[in-house]
Design a protein around this motif. Structure first.
Motif, PDB file in Angstrom:
ATOM      1  N   TRP A 167       0.829  -1.206   0.000  1.00 29.54           N
ATOM      2  CA  TRP A 167       0.000   0.000   0.000  1.00 29.54           C
ATOM      3  C   TRP A 167       0.866   1.259   0.000  1.00 29.54           C
ATOM      4  CZ3 TRP A 167      -4.808   0.970  -1.189  1.00 29.54           C
ATOM      5  CH2 TRP A 167      -5.764  -0.052  -1.131  1.00 29.54           C
ATOM      6  N   LYS A 168       1.952   1.247   0.744  1.00 31.23           N
ATOM      7  CA  LYS A 168       2.833   2.414   0.789  1.00 31.23           C
ATOM      8  C   LYS A 168       3.445   2.685  -0.585  1.00 31.23           C
ATOM      9  CE  LYS A 168       4.151   2.442   5.669  1.00 31.23           C
ATOM     10  NZ  LYS A 168       5.255   2.307   6.653  1.00 31.23           N
ATOM     11  N   SER A 193      -8.147   5.970   5.231  1.00 32.39           N
ATOM     12  CA  SER A 193      -9.007   5.283   4.259  1.00 32.39           C
ATOM     13  C   SER A 193      -8.569   3.851   4.036  1.00 32.39           C
ATOM     14  CB  SER A 193      -8.991   6.043   2.928  1.00 32.39           C
ATOM     15  OG  SER A 193      -7.653   6.151   2.437  1.00 32.39           O
ATOM     16  N   VAL A 194      -7.326   3.536   4.442  1.00 30.80           N
ATOM     17  CA  VAL A 194      -6.804   2.165   4.329  1.00 30.80           C
ATOM     18  C   VAL A 194      -6.531   1.656   5.738  1.00 30.80           C
ATOM     19  CG1 VAL A 194      -4.986   0.686   3.425  1.00 30.80           C
ATOM     20  CG2 VAL A 194      -5.739   2.691   2.123  1.00 30.80           C
ATOM     21  N   LYS A 195      -7.267   0.690   6.146  1.00 32.06           N
ATOM     22  CA  LYS A 195      -7.079   0.122   7.485  1.00 32.06           C
ATOM     23  C   LYS A 195      -6.856  -1.371   7.339  1.00 32.06           C
ATOM     24  CE  LYS A 195      -6.980   0.464  11.993  1.00 32.06           C
ATOM     25  NZ  LYS A 195      -5.917   1.192  12.693  1.00 32.06           N
ATOM     26  N   ASP A 212      -1.598   4.442  14.834  1.00 37.09           N
ATOM     27  CA  ASP A 212      -1.603   2.979  14.864  1.00 37.09           C
ATOM     28  C   ASP A 212      -1.974   2.414  13.508  1.00 37.09           C
ATOM     29  OD1 ASP A 212      -1.270   0.514  16.115  1.00 37.09           O
ATOM     30  OD2 ASP A 212      -3.424   0.336  16.498  1.00 37.09           O
ATOM     31  N   ASN A 213      -1.718   3.200  12.459  1.00 34.74           N
ATOM     32  CA  ASN A 213      -2.112   2.774  11.117  1.00 34.74           C
ATOM     33  C   ASN A 213      -0.914   2.657  10.191  1.00 34.74           C
ATOM     34  OD1 ASN A 213      -4.321   1.929   9.557  1.00 34.74           O
ATOM     35  ND2 ASN A 213      -4.300   3.855   8.411  1.00 34.74           N
ATOM     36  N   ALA A 231      -0.010  11.654   0.942  1.00 36.70           N
ATOM     37  CA  ALA A 231      -0.906  10.920   1.845  1.00 36.70           C
ATOM     38  C   ALA A 231      -0.138  10.107   2.874  1.00 36.70           C
ATOM     39  CB  ALA A 231      -1.824   9.998   1.046  1.00 36.70           C
ATOM     40  N   ILE A 232       1.131   9.793   2.559  1.00 30.77           N
ATOM     41  CA  ILE A 232       1.907   8.974   3.497  1.00 30.77           C
ATOM     42  C   ILE A 232       3.165   9.707   3.951  1.00 30.77           C
ATOM     43  CG2 ILE A 232       1.093   6.739   2.647  1.00 30.77           C
ATOM     44  CD1 ILE A 232       3.694   6.563   1.023  1.00 30.77           C
TER      45      ILE A 232
END
Length: 300
Positions: free
Chosen positions: A194-195, A234-236, A227-228, A205-206
Motif C-alpha cells: 500500500w505504501k 481510508s486504508v485500514k 496505529d495505522n 498521503a503517506i
C-alpha cells in the motif's frame, strides 16, 4: 424401542425452536432435560441437536449464553464417544468463543467444562483435534484477560492439556507460533504494498511515517493514524487475520516462554522416566545368554 418419526419431528420442529424465545429462562431446565433424554434414547440425533442449538446461540445476551453453556454441559454428559467425534469441531469453536469472552461468568462457565470427568475423558480422547481450536483462546485469557480468576483458570486449563498429551501440546504451540509469525509477515507485506502504491499515486498521503509520527497527545491529527502504519485512514489493514482474539503476539511474552519451558521440562521428565524403568535381573541375564536358532544351526 427406537424413536418414532413423529417423535423426531417433534424434537426438530417443536422442542429445539423453544431456544429462540426471550422467555427461555422460565422453562430452560425442563427443556434441557428433554433434549438430553432424546439423545440418550437415540444417539444418532446428537449432530442434529447440536447444529440446531448452536444456530440459536445468543450473540450478545450474556444471561442466555450462560443458559446455553449449562445446557451444552448437561447434554455432553449423555453423548456417546462416537457421536462426540462428529460434533467436536463445531462445538469447540463456539466454546472457544465463550472462553475468550470479556464477560467473566461466561469465560468461567466455559473453562469449568473440564471439571466434569466424563467431558474431560471425551476431550482427552480427541485432544489432537480440540486443542488447536481452543488454545488461542486459552492463551489469550491466561495472558490478557482482565479478570485475575479467569487468567488463573485459563493457565490451569493449559497445564491440564499439557498433562493430557505432551506431544500434541508441543505441536500445537509450535504451530500457533508459526501461524502468528506468518500473520505478522503477511501484514507487513500488505502495508508495504500500500505504501508503494500511495508513493506512486499520492505521496503526500503517506508523508507521516510511524517512526516520525508524534504521539497522539502531541498532534492535532486523528489518534488512530498513530496505529495505522503511516497509511491514510481510508486504508485500514487488520492487525489480526482470522484470529478469534485480538492480541499482539510476542514470542518473548513471559507467559508464552513459560509454557514452552514447562513443556520442555515435562518432555525431559518423560524421557528420564522411560530410561529409569526397572529391569528384572533374571530377564536381563536370560537376554544376555540367549542364543538365536540361527546361531545354533550355524554352530552345528
Amino acid at each position: 424401542l427406537p424413536l418414532k418419526a413423529e417423535h423426531k419431528e417433534f424434537l426438530e420442529k417443536a422442542l429445539i425452536p423453544l431456544h429462540k424465545p426471550k422467555s427461555i429462562s422460565l422453562y430452560h431446565p425442563q427443556l434441557s432435560y428433554c433434549i438430553a433424554q432424546y439423545i440418550e434414547k437415540d444417539p444418532s440425533m446428537t449432530e442434529l441437536v447440536f447444529k440446531k442449538i448452536l444456530s440459536y446461540y445468543p450473540i450478545t445476551n450474556s444471561s442466555r449464553q450462560l443458559l446455553f453453556l449449562s445446557e451444552i454441559e448437561e447434554i455432553l454428559c449423555v453423548v456417546e464417544p462416537e457421536q462426540f467425534v462428529i460434533i467436536q469441531e463445531m462445538l469447540f469453536k463456539k466454546i472457544a468463543e465463550a472462553i475468550s469472552s470479556t464477560h467473566f461468568q461466561i469465560a468461567e462457565k466455559a473453562l469449568s467444562l473440564w471439571n466434569n470427568e466424563y467431558i474431560l475423558s471425551l476431550v482427552a480422547d480427541n485432544v489432537e483435534v480440540i486443542l488447536p481450536i481452543v488454545f488461542p483462546a486459552l492463551y489469550y485469557d491466561a495472558k490478557s484477560h482482565w479478570n485475575k480468576a479467569i487468567r488463573s483458570m485459563a493457565y490451569t486449563s493449559i497445564r491440564l492439556f499439557m498433562d493430557i498429551n505432551e506431544v500434541a501440546f508441543g505441536q500445537v504451540i509450535e504451530d500457533y507460533k508459526k501461524k502468528r509469525e506468518k500473520e505478522a509477515t503477511v501484514r507487513e507485506s500488505r502495508v508495504n504494498t500500500w505504501k508503494e502504491l500511495f508513493q506512486m499515486v499520492d505521496p503526500d498521503a503517506i508523508k507521516d511515517t510511524p517512526d516520525a509520527l508524534p504521539p497522539p497527545s502531541q498532534t492535532n491529527s486523528d489518534p488512530l493514524l498513530a496505529d495505522n502504519d503511516g497509511l491514510p485512514l481510508s486504508v485500514k489493514i487488520p492487525h489480526h487475520m482470522n484470529q478469534l482474539v485480538h492480541d499482539e503476539f510476542d514470542v518473548n511474552d513471559p507467559v508464552f516462554k513459560e509454557l514452552i519451558q514447562l513443556h520442555q521440562i515435562q518432555m525431559n521428565k518423560k524421557l528420564r522416566k522411560k530410561e529409569s524403568l526397572p529391569v528384572d535381573r533374571l530377564t536381563a541375564e536370560a537376554m544376555q545368554y540367549h542364543k538365536s536358532l540361527d546361531d545354533d544351526l550355524n554352530g552345528e
